[in-house]
Design a protein around this motif. Structure first.
Motif, short mmCIF file in Angstrom:
data_model
loop_
_atom_site.label_atom_id
_atom_site.label_comp_id
_atom_site.label_asym_id
_atom_site.label_seq_id
_atom_site.Cartn_x
_atom_site.Cartn_y
_atom_site.Cartn_z
N SER A 193 3.76 11.72 -4.94
CA SER A 193 3.84 10.68 -3.92
C SER A 193 3.18 9.40 -4.39
O SER A 193 3.72 8.29 -4.21
CB SER A 193 3.17 11.17 -2.63
N ILE A 194 2.02 9.52 -5.00
CA ILE A 194 1.31 8.33 -5.49
C ILE A 194 2.14 7.63 -6.56
O ILE A 194 2.29 6.40 -6.55
CB ILE A 194 -0.07 8.71 -6.03
N VAL A 195 2.69 8.40 -7.49
CA VAL A 195 3.50 7.80 -8.56
C VAL A 195 4.71 7.08 -7.97
O VAL A 195 5.02 5.94 -8.34
CB VAL A 195 3.94 8.89 -9.57
N ALA A 196 5.41 7.74 -7.04
CA ALA A 196 6.61 7.13 -6.46
C ALA A 196 6.28 5.87 -5.68
O ALA A 196 6.95 4.83 -5.82
CB ALA A 196 7.31 8.15 -5.56
N ILE A 197 5.24 5.93 -4.86
CA ILE A 197 4.89 4.78 -4.01
C ILE A 197 4.41 3.61 -4.85
O ILE A 197 4.85 2.47 -4.66
CB ILE A 197 3.83 5.20 -2.98
N TRP A 198 3.52 3.86 -5.78
CA TRP A 198 2.97 2.75 -6.57
C TRP A 198 3.97 2.23 -7.59
O TRP A 198 3.92 1.05 -7.97
CB TRP A 198 1.66 3.16 -7.23
N THR A 199 4.88 3.08 -8.04
CA THR A 199 5.98 2.56 -8.86
C THR A 199 6.82 1.57 -8.07
O THR A 199 7.20 0.50 -8.57
CB THR A 199 6.87 3.71 -9.36
N PHE A 200 7.09 1.93 -6.83
CA PHE A 200 7.83 1.01 -5.96
C PHE A 200 7.06 -0.29 -5.74
O PHE A 200 7.63 -1.38 -5.81
CB PHE A 200 8.09 1.69 -4.62
N ILE A 201 5.75 -0.18 -5.48
CA ILE A 201 4.94 -1.38 -5.23
C ILE A 201 4.94 -2.29 -6.45
O ILE A 201 5.16 -3.52 -6.36
CB ILE A 201 3.51 -0.98 -4.85
N ILE A 202 4.71 -1.72 -7.63
CA ILE A 202 4.65 -2.52 -8.85
C ILE A 202 6.01 -3.15 -9.16
O ILE A 202 6.11 -4.33 -9.51
CB ILE A 202 4.17 -1.65 -10.03
N TYR A 203 7.07 -2.37 -9.00
CA TYR A 203 8.42 -2.89 -9.26
C TYR A 203 8.74 -4.05 -8.32
O TYR A 203 9.31 -5.07 -8.73
CB TYR A 203 9.42 -1.76 -9.08
N THR A 204 8.36 -3.91 -7.06
CA THR A 204 8.64 -4.97 -6.09
C THR A 204 7.87 -6.24 -6.43
O THR A 204 8.39 -7.36 -6.26
CB THR A 204 8.27 -4.50 -4.68
N LEU A 205 6.64 -6.10 -6.90
CA LEU A 205 5.83 -7.28 -7.22
C LEU A 205 6.25 -7.93 -8.54
O LEU A 205 6.24 -9.15 -8.67
CB LEU A 205 4.35 -6.89 -7.28
N VAL A 206 6.65 -7.10 -9.52
CA VAL A 206 7.02 -7.63 -10.83
C VAL A 206 8.41 -8.24 -10.82
O VAL A 206 8.65 -9.30 -11.42
CB VAL A 206 6.91 -6.52 -11.90
N SER A 207 9.36 -7.59 -10.15
CA SER A 207 10.74 -8.07 -10.11
C SER A 207 11.20 -8.22 -8.66
O SER A 207 12.04 -7.45 -8.18
CB SER A 207 11.66 -7.09 -10.86
N PRO A 208 10.66 -9.19 -7.95
CA PRO A 208 10.97 -9.30 -6.52
C PRO A 208 12.44 -9.57 -6.23
O PRO A 208 13.00 -9.02 -5.29
CB PRO A 208 10.09 -10.46 -6.05
N ALA A 209 13.08 -10.42 -7.06
CA ALA A 209 14.48 -10.75 -6.80
C ALA A 209 15.37 -9.53 -7.01
O ALA A 209 16.25 -9.22 -6.20
CB ALA A 209 14.93 -11.90 -7.70
N GLN A 210 15.15 -8.82 -8.12
CA GLN A 210 15.96 -7.63 -8.40
C GLN A 210 15.70 -6.54 -7.36
O GLN A 210 16.63 -5.84 -6.92
CB GLN A 210 15.64 -7.11 -9.80
N ALA A 211 14.44 -6.37 -6.95
CA ALA A 211 14.12 -5.36 -5.94
C ALA A 211 14.80 -5.68 -4.62
O ALA A 211 15.34 -4.80 -3.95
CB ALA A 211 12.61 -5.28 -5.75
N SER A 212 14.78 -6.96 -4.25
CA SER A 212 15.44 -7.36 -3.00
C SER A 212 16.93 -7.08 -3.07
O SER A 212 17.53 -6.60 -2.09
CB SER A 212 15.21 -8.85 -2.74
#
Length: 854
Positions: free
Chosen positions: A69-88
């Protein structure tokens, strides 16, 4: 009592109270997967790590569930912050895909679950108690319902309380339909006028007059917040309450699958369910955080600037040299920057989330009875005071009339709208992404979408409203369902369903009927007065005043009237309504009180979600360690901030992001809930004595790995089943006792076996050939898929006959079909191994069957 484990992973201390009952004899295999009923917690053993017992840094958690759970959630958080346009872009594409492809699944599944729940409530199974016969409830009914409601609905009451009923009323009113009644017969002429585009949320009730449209708007809102919304909570809470308090099983989501999987919930499948539940809970709460923080942000701005009747009275006036700041505070004039200078932006909202997270963490640290429960009581009481104040300050009898009428519409239309998928309006309206992640957007693949006459609902309506709501409610299911189970000890199943399904629906009708009815009534007044002005107060033309006229009568029940359709954002509409019942002093007081009420609802949802996530990650520990509670509360806040920051400064884009996440996470959990509804039914039958809990079960595992000494044989059987499935099908059907029944008048049993074997070979190989040739003719893929489903049906039949022929009483046709479609090699390998073990009870397979095989 709490769920306790020792350091070896075995439960040896207190467990939740389990009902004492004399176990029925298991007539099946002594090694059946179902645990012995005499063991505490049915002998379920879950892995955990515990360090620092008795110390402030005490930790105790399931390493697999917590780690994944921690890996999945923080992977999502980091991905969203690093690549906001692609994540959106990714979330927007997934959201549209769910709406395009899975609307039927969302709509149909809810009604199936509702049927199961009502059947259990209205029959003898409703008398089953969450605990032993002498178990008493921990909370009074008022306290119990208050915690249920504040946990289950949260900030949506405020965000949508005015906005949704008004939205359904006014935006559909923009488009009108022409009628032809020259000959006295009123017929649709087909002309459409108005400024509402055909692809907006329009035309659904374009043929109605204003009164019918108002009833429809409230009815649609009741549907989104009524019985169907609370179904996932009831389903999970009822099942978990029965299993935890009657059988002593851990209060975690994997427990809900015990009636289907038995002790296999200890394995990887149970871990997957728990991880998925944590993900759904966290992102579902994040959606509410995204909505609530916008409302709190708007409320802060209004209080900071002293907004009344669209005019800001506090702070210095913006200069004309700073037009961007002037535009940011709205269309009012003069536009002031307020005492603190707050604006509606992502930065402010991130700070609000951080503040809420800190308060929620404090509540979680205090625990259920001292923190969460107290906040729930306060929030519920404040909400009740707010809604009744609006009811009495407005035209009370009008609102009650509107509420009763629209509730009748709800009951009348419910069988129709509960199954409504807008199939014709969404015809040819699949979406694709156009442009780059930074500048592109979602668009329909075809302009020839919807019905040819252009009437009816807009193509975007259903996905943007009902599908979004169902995904949001379902994503909250693990969190609220677990919380409801936790606070419902000592209640009967019937009592639980009434207070967690029917009573909340009635209260939602009261809430939205009051705020929505007041908003629509105000909009109608505004439409009567003038079509070009937003606010009307006490002046020579419109003398509205709430001062007393004589001893007992007020001049008017409104301090001012506002055209809500043009007053501002969805968040402003709520504050505009509650501010309209008096002068500036009362308006500021109502705004501040509503803001605090929203804050407490906000905190209640956040702290309850954090507690449930911690319970799931700690194997159902009902009093998880303090450090873990703090960690999950902070993680929840960080995920919400990441979604906001990933919007690149656009609050609307941030809201779309958090909305998409909850809908996407809700889809796989809808499949989980389908199985939970079956598990709830089986659980009730077992607890009532109508079904033996220790009935003969599968002795082998379908979705699992073999023992070390069986790997070679298992791999060989898997290879044969994958590439030559007709071989194991023939073996199984010829060995299983009674596999073909009595045969038929045309074919003998042996010929029937050959028929099924031959059909399986034709279906799988012909389908494979068509799939290869689909490179030149695309729709050959669809023919191949049809043949594969036919092949899977033969496999499912093989598994069904294995169950019935060997005396296995665990399983059902739905599971047979699903497993056969998704994992047919594993299914066939399992059937072969079961045949090798013989009939349950020790009898070998039929000698005649062996002769036929030879």
């Amino acid at each position: 009592g709490a769920w306790r484990q020792n350091r070896t992973g075995r439960h040896d201390k207190r467990v939740p109270e389990a009902r004492d009952q004399k176990p029925k004899q298991n007539k099946g295999c002594p090694d059946a997967a179902m645990a012995d009923k005499l063991k505490p917690g049915r002998g379920i053993e879950l892995p955990f790590i515990e360090v620092g017992e008795g110390k402030p840094w005490h930790l105790k958690f399931n390493p697999f569930v917590t780690g994944l759970s921690i890996v999945a959630i923080w992977t999502f958080i980091i991905y969203t912050l690093v690549s906001p346009a692609q994540a959106s872009k990714e979330w927007a594409m997934w959201f549209s895909w769910v709406g395009d492809e899975w609307t039927w699944f969302y709509m149909g599944s809810q009604n199936i679950w509702l049927g199961v729940i009502f059947y259990l409530m209205l029959t003898k199974y409703g008398n089953l108690k969450f605990g032993g016969d002498d178990t008493e409830p921990e909370f009074s009914k008022l306290q119990w319902f208050g915690m249920m409601y504040t946990c289950g609905v949260a900030v949506g009451l405020f965000y949508w309380g005015v906005a949704e009923p008004h939205f359904h009323y006014i935006y559909e009113k923009k488009t009108t339909v022409g009628w032809d009644d020259d000959d006295g017969a009123r017929r649709l002429a087909g002309s459409i006028t108005g400024d509402a585009p055909n692809d907006d949320w329009t035309l659904r009730s374009g043929h109605m007059n204003d009164g019918e449209r108002a009833n429809y708007a409230l009815m649609q809102t009741y549907f989104h917040w009524g019985i169907h919304g609370w179904i996932p909570y009831v389903l999970i809470g009822a099942l978990m309450g029965l299993l935890s308090y009657r059988r002593g099983l851990p209060m975690t989501m994997r427990t809900c699958f015990y009636p289907l999987w038995g002790k296999q919930i200890e394995g990887w499948r149970g871990d997957v369910v728990d991880v998925l539940s944590i993900m759904c809970t966290l992102f579902g709460v994040c959606t509410s955080l995204g909505l609530g923080v916008r409302q709190l942000n708007r409320g802060l701005i209004r209080m900071d600037r002293g907004t009344y009747m669209g005019v800001d009275y506090y702070g210095s006036e913006y200069t004309s040299s700073d037009p961007m700041r002037k535009t940011a505070c709205g269309n009012s004039s003069p536009c002031r920057e307020g005492k603190m200078g707050w604006d509606f932006n992502v930065k402010t909202q991130c700070w609000i989330v951080a503040f809420i997270t800190a308060l929620a963490t404090c509540s979680v640290v205090l625990g259920l009875k001292r923190g969460i429960a107290v906040l729930s009581y306060i929030a519920f009481a404040m909400g009740m005071l707010l809604v009744t104040s609006v009811l009495f300050m407005d035209d009370t009898m009008y609102i009650l009339d509107a509420m009763m009428t629209s509730f009748g519409y709800y009951l009348w239309y419910l069988p129709k709208i509960a199954w409504e998928c807008d199939a014709w309006a969404r015809l040819n309206s699949d979406h694709s992404w156009h442009g780059s992640p930074g500048s592109g957007g979602m668009a329909k693949d075809s302009s020839l979408s919807g019905t040819p006459d252009g009437l009816g609902a807009g193509q975007e309506w259903h996905a943007g409203w009902t599908v979004f709501y169902w995904g949001w409610w379902i994503s909250w299911g693990p969190f609220v369902g677990t919380f409801l189970a936790k606070i419902s000890k000592g209640r009967t199943l019937r009592e639980f369903i009434i207070y967690a399904l029917i009573v909340p629906t009635i209260y939602c009708v009261f809430w939205f009927g009051t705020f929505g009815g007041a908003a629509i009534g105000m909009q109608m007044r505004a439409d009567h007065i003038d079509a070009g002005t937003t606010y009307w107060g006490k002046d020579a033309t419109h003398p509205l005043d709430t001062r007393m006229a004589g001893f007992s009568n007020a001049e008017h029940n409104k301090g001012y009237v506002v055209d809500i359709s043009s007053s501002g954002s969805k968040e402003d509409k709520f504050f505009d309504l509650i501010s309209s019942y008096g002068g500036k002093g009362l308006a500021y007081g109502m705004t501040g009180f509503a803001w605090l009420c929203l804050l407490f609802y906000f905190i209640t949802s956040s702290d309850s979600g954090s507690l449930v996530i911690d319970m799931i990650s700690a194997n159902g520990e009902q009093d998880p360690p303090l450090v873990q509670r703090i960690f999950w509360a902070v993680t929840e806040g960080c995920a919400a901030i990441a979604l906001l920051k990933g919007s690149q400064g656009d609050p609307d884009r941030a809201l779309n992001g958090v909305s998409a996440v909850s809908v996407v996470c809700g889809l796989p959990f809808t499949v989980v809930l389908m199985y939970m509804s079956h598990a709830l039914y089986l659980c009730c039958l077992e607890e009532a004595g109508d079904l033996d809990e220790n009935r003969p079960a599968w002795r082998t595992v379908c979705l699992g790995l073999p023992k070390a000494d069986e790997v070679g044989e298992w791999v060989m059987s898997m290879v044969i089943a994958a590439f030559a499935p007709f071989v194991p099908i023939f073996k199984v059907l010829t060995q299983v006792e009674g596999s073909t029944g009595k045969g038929s008048d045309i074919l003998s049993k042996q010929k029937m076996v050959l028929l099924y074997t031959g059909l399986s070979a034709v279906f799988i190989y012909l389908g494979s050939i068509l799939l290869i040739f689909s490179m030149w003719e695309a729709n050959l893929r669809m023919l191949a898929a049809s043949l594969y489903l036919a092949f899977a049906t033969v496999v499912a039949y093989t598994r069904y006959m294995t169950r019935t022929g060997l005396g296995i009483q665990f399983g059902d046709a739905l599971t047979d079909v699903c497993l056969s479609v998704l994992f047919y090699p594993l299914v066939l390998a399992q059937c072969e191994r079961e045949c090798a073990l013989g009939t349950i009870g020790g009898a070998p397979p039929q000698e005649k069957a062996k002769t036929v095989e030879a």
